[in-house]
Motif scaffolding. Sequence first.
Motif, PDB file in Angstrom:
ATOM      1  N   SER A  20       1.076  -1.106   0.169  1.00  0.00           N
ATOM      2  CA  SER A  20      -0.026  -0.058   0.018  1.00  0.00           C
ATOM      3  C   SER A  20       1.008   1.301   0.204  1.00  0.00           C
ATOM      4  O   SER A  20       0.598   2.050   0.763  1.00  0.00           O
ATOM      5  N   LEU A  21       1.825   1.226  -0.864  1.00  0.00           N
ATOM      6  CA  LEU A  21       2.823   2.506  -0.676  1.00  0.00           C
ATOM      7  C   LEU A  21       2.394   3.466  -1.695  1.00  0.00           C
ATOM      8  O   LEU A  21       2.897   3.819  -2.568  1.00  0.00           O
ATOM      9  N   GLN A  22       1.446   4.273  -1.110  1.00  0.00           N
ATOM     10  CA  GLN A  22       0.888   5.585  -1.663  1.00  0.00           C
ATOM     11  C   GLN A  22       1.927   6.590  -1.450  1.00  0.00           C
ATOM     12  O   GLN A  22       2.971   6.207  -0.674  1.00  0.00           O
ATOM     13  N   ARG A  23       2.190   7.608  -2.292  1.00  0.00           N
ATOM     14  CA  ARG A  23       3.324   8.623  -2.337  1.00  0.00           C
ATOM     15  C   ARG A  23       3.484   9.085  -0.739  1.00  0.00           C
ATOM     16  O   ARG A  23       4.631   8.916  -0.412  1.00  0.00           O
ATOM     17  N   ASP A  24       2.619   9.273  -0.108  1.00  0.00           N
ATOM     18  CA  ASP A  24       2.754   9.978   1.093  1.00  0.00           C
ATOM     19  C   ASP A  24       3.094   8.876   2.207  1.00  0.00           C
ATOM     20  O   ASP A  24       3.956   9.354   2.729  1.00  0.00           O
ATOM     21  N   VAL A  25       2.787   7.936   1.956  1.00  0.00           N
ATOM     22  CA  VAL A  25       3.147   6.748   2.827  1.00  0.00           C
ATOM     23  C   VAL A  25       4.620   6.249   2.581  1.00  0.00           C
ATOM     24  O   VAL A  25       5.374   5.926   3.614  1.00  0.00           O
ATOM     25  N   LEU A  26       4.921   6.432   1.203  1.00  0.00           N
ATOM     26  CA  LEU A  26       6.394   6.315   0.928  1.00  0.00           C
ATOM     27  C   LEU A  26       7.321   7.273   1.629  1.00  0.00           C
ATOM     28  O   LEU A  26       8.493   6.962   2.206  1.00  0.00           O
ATOM     29  N   VAL A  27       6.860   8.624   1.595  1.00  0.00           N
ATOM     30  CA  VAL A  27       7.618   9.667   2.011  1.00  0.00           C
ATOM     31  C   VAL A  27       7.835   9.637   3.593  1.00  0.00           C
ATOM     32  O   VAL A  27       8.955   9.611   4.091  1.00  0.00           O
ATOM     33  N   LEU A  28       6.708   9.302   4.113  1.00  0.00           N
ATOM     34  CA  LEU A  28       6.527   8.863   5.729  1.00  0.00           C
ATOM     35  C   LEU A  28       7.551   7.732   6.001  1.00  0.00           C
ATOM     36  O   LEU A  28       8.205   8.018   6.964  1.00  0.00           O
ATOM     37  N   SER A  29       7.610   6.558   4.983  1.00  0.00           N
ATOM     38  CA  SER A  29       8.399   5.682   5.402  1.00  0.00           C
ATOM     39  C   SER A  29       9.872   6.224   5.398  1.00  0.00           C
ATOM     40  O   SER A  29      10.668   5.802   6.345  1.00  0.00           O
ATOM     41  N   LEU A  30      10.307   6.795   4.241  1.00  0.00           N
ATOM     42  CA  LEU A  30      11.568   7.257   4.200  1.00  0.00           C
ATOM     43  C   LEU A  30      12.077   8.154   5.368  1.00  0.00           C
ATOM     44  O   LEU A  30      12.967   8.003   6.090  1.00  0.00           O
ATOM     45  N   ALA A  31      11.093   8.877   5.853  1.00  0.00           N
ATOM     46  CA  ALA A  31      11.559   9.695   7.050  1.00  0.00           C
ATOM     47  C   ALA A  31      11.410   8.993   8.249  1.00  0.00           C
ATOM     48  O   ALA A  31      12.333   9.119   8.972  1.00  0.00           O
ATOM     49  N   MET A  32      10.710   7.850   8.240  1.00  0.00           N
ATOM     50  CA  MET A  32      10.787   7.235   9.469  1.00  0.00           C
ATOM     51  C   MET A  32      12.169   6.379   9.479  1.00  0.00           C
ATOM     52  O   MET A  32      12.846   6.080  10.466  1.00  0.00           O
ATOM     53  N   ALA A 203      18.908  12.873  11.030  1.00  0.00           N
ATOM     54  CA  ALA A 203      17.791  13.631  11.605  1.00  0.00           C
ATOM     55  C   ALA A 203      17.479  14.991  10.586  1.00  0.00           C
ATOM     56  O   ALA A 203      16.314  15.168  10.366  1.00  0.00           O
ATOM     57  N   VAL A 204      18.337  15.400  10.247  1.00  0.00           N
ATOM     58  CA  VAL A 204      18.473  16.851   9.417  1.00  0.00           C
ATOM     59  C   VAL A 204      17.833  16.192   8.123  1.00  0.00           C
ATOM     60  O   VAL A 204      17.065  16.964   7.423  1.00  0.00           O
ATOM     61  N   LEU A 205      18.326  15.178   7.322  1.00  0.00           N
ATOM     62  CA  LEU A 205      18.156  14.649   6.031  1.00  0.00           C
ATOM     63  C   LEU A 205      16.558  14.090   6.205  1.00  0.00           C
ATOM     64  O   LEU A 205      15.881  14.521   5.358  1.00  0.00           O
ATOM     65  N   GLY A 206      16.290  13.496   7.362  1.00  0.00           N
ATOM     66  CA  GLY A 206      14.645  12.971   7.339  1.00  0.00           C
ATOM     67  C   GLY A 206      13.896  14.172   7.394  1.00  0.00           C
ATOM     68  O   GLY A 206      12.693  14.414   6.486  1.00  0.00           O
ATOM     69  N   THR A 207      14.042  15.263   7.981  1.00  0.00           N
ATOM     70  CA  THR A 207      13.544  16.349   8.041  1.00  0.00           C
ATOM     71  C   THR A 207      13.088  16.895   6.758  1.00  0.00           C
ATOM     72  O   THR A 207      11.944  17.375   6.293  1.00  0.00           O
ATOM     73  N   ILE A 208      14.253  17.034   5.950  1.00  0.00           N
ATOM     74  CA  ILE A 208      14.109  17.949   4.799  1.00  0.00           C
ATOM     75  C   ILE A 208      13.386  17.129   3.815  1.00  0.00           C
ATOM     76  O   ILE A 208      12.638  17.543   2.875  1.00  0.00           O
ATOM     77  N   LEU A 213       8.813  16.493  -0.069  1.00  0.00           N
ATOM     78  CA  LEU A 213       8.327  15.440  -1.038  1.00  0.00           C
ATOM     79  C   LEU A 213       6.969  15.234  -0.183  1.00  0.00           C
ATOM     80  O   LEU A 213       6.109  14.493  -1.213  1.00  0.00           O
ATOM     81  N   TYR A 214       6.486  15.641   0.808  1.00  0.00           N
ATOM     82  CA  TYR A 214       5.156  15.048   1.200  1.00  0.00           C
ATOM     83  C   TYR A 214       4.041  16.020   0.760  1.00  0.00           C
ATOM     84  O   TYR A 214       4.289  17.225   0.586  1.00  0.00           O
ATOM     85  N   GLU A 215       3.062  15.512   0.155  1.00  0.00           N
ATOM     86  CA  GLU A 215       1.873  16.249  -0.599  1.00  0.00           C
ATOM     87  C   GLU A 215       1.032  16.862   0.282  1.00  0.00           C
ATOM     88  O   GLU A 215       0.330  16.266   0.924  1.00  0.00           O
ATOM     89  N   ALA A 216       1.385  18.201   1.019  1.00  0.00           N
ATOM     90  CA  ALA A 216       0.567  18.767   1.989  1.00  0.00           C
ATOM     91  C   ALA A 216      -0.910  18.812   1.535  1.00  0.00           C
ATOM     92  O   ALA A 216      -1.885  19.066   2.272  1.00  0.00           O
ATOM     93  N   ASP A 217      -1.175  18.965   0.013  1.00  0.00           N
ATOM     94  CA  ASP A 217      -2.632  19.416  -0.229  1.00  0.00           C
ATOM     95  C   ASP A 217      -3.751  18.094   0.039  1.00  0.00           C
ATOM     96  O   ASP A 217      -4.646  18.117   0.208  1.00  0.00           O
TER      97      ASP A 217
END
Length: 444
Positions: A20-32, A203-208, A213-217
């Motif tokens: 279920s890797l929608q874009r936002d879930v994928l971005v969240l996964s990378l930050a995680m 932590a800096v990389l994850g924040t950036i 990349l996260y779709e705020a809309d």
Amino acid sequence: MAQEQAEVAGPLDAFRQFFSLQRDVLVLSLAMFAFSLGFQMTNRFLPDYLVYLGAGGFVVGLFATLGNVIGAVYPYYGGVVSDRVGSRYALTVFGFLSTFGFAIWLGSAYVPAIDLGVVVLEPWVWVFVGLLVAQCWKSFGIGGHYAIVKQATEPSRLARGFASTETFRRTAFLIAPLIVAALVADELMPGFLWVLVIAIVFAVLGTIVQHLLYEADADSVGKEFEGVGQIVGDLQALPDPLRPLLVADTFVRFANGMVYAFFILVITQLLEIGLTLSLPLVGTINLSPAAFFGVLLGVEMFVALLTMAPTAKVAEYVGLKPVVGLGFFVYAIFPVLLIFGPQYLGGIDEAWLLVALFAFSGLRFAGLPAHKALVVGPAEQGAGGRVTGSYYLIRGAIVIPSGALGGFLWQFVSPELSFTIATVVGMIGVVYFALFGQEFEAYQ
């Protein structure tokens, strides 16, 4: 059917559909992945760092209790903020705060004791201060994490969506302790200082990454926070399926909170077991107990990675409850196995027995995606952050004294009693969930 076939036309599409890797879930996964690398490289080794800075066992227990306070208070207010301003902006702020917390931990090693006359501020005090901000992304952000997965994933595939984020997170948990093991192979310091530097960088990389990349809309924004009255209302409005889950989960987490911070001290102080390996072309490698603990955490996470995604898939056929119950059982039984296993299974090499025990412990993570799906699944759209935060507020508030209780028993009674009581408390939760736990209707 044709549409479904088109969705799985290529290997990447099949992978995306399975997790279920929608874009936002994928971005969240990378930050995680980025933040979890930092958390796992530091948090599990901080008790030993505290001892190095002059703290005793009871102080370690108090540190765990402070973590429990944060785990209780932060998620609710973080969920409120995420629902109100959107997860992207909330998680960006939380990420920068966590980065600052890692920096405080690094600075603790260079700050001498400060005599204020009435009291002396020991260097380990700053580790407590750092925890207040280092946990922001993890604890303040938990409501945002859950809300992102919920709004981007079909209800019947929530466990798979959470399996995605957990797989990325636990991959970091697998890599992180191995990095620490390499840096503290001989002894904890000074290698652990480099661990903290690496944590700051990630932590800096994850924040950036998450901010860009996260779709705020796609954010679902809820209502404005209305004060204490809203807290009471949100707690009363918790969906019915969550109530027995919350009771059982609280017992299990209280038990885990009593002993979690002391797992590393069992290895480095109580058992004082390292690991000697003879490798071809490399020769003999002697790992200190702290480094061996890193290897054990790596084994634990390897098993978790092997089991989480398949177990999330199995949950779609057998339901969430059996999978969550399995995770609860492993949580509950592990403390007594760890504290008594090396003592009563003397015929087995202690080092390899510990490897087997931590491999078994990895099974507790198999139930985490199902557990998260069971928490946020019944929530209304736009309220996922607050429901999640309310759940963790109640659980965390009750669990707060567990670390101090475990630390008191560890230092002033015996580690064996502390770990035994933890298992008894945890098993109460397991039995309660087996009797009264409810299934999320999307999985029935």
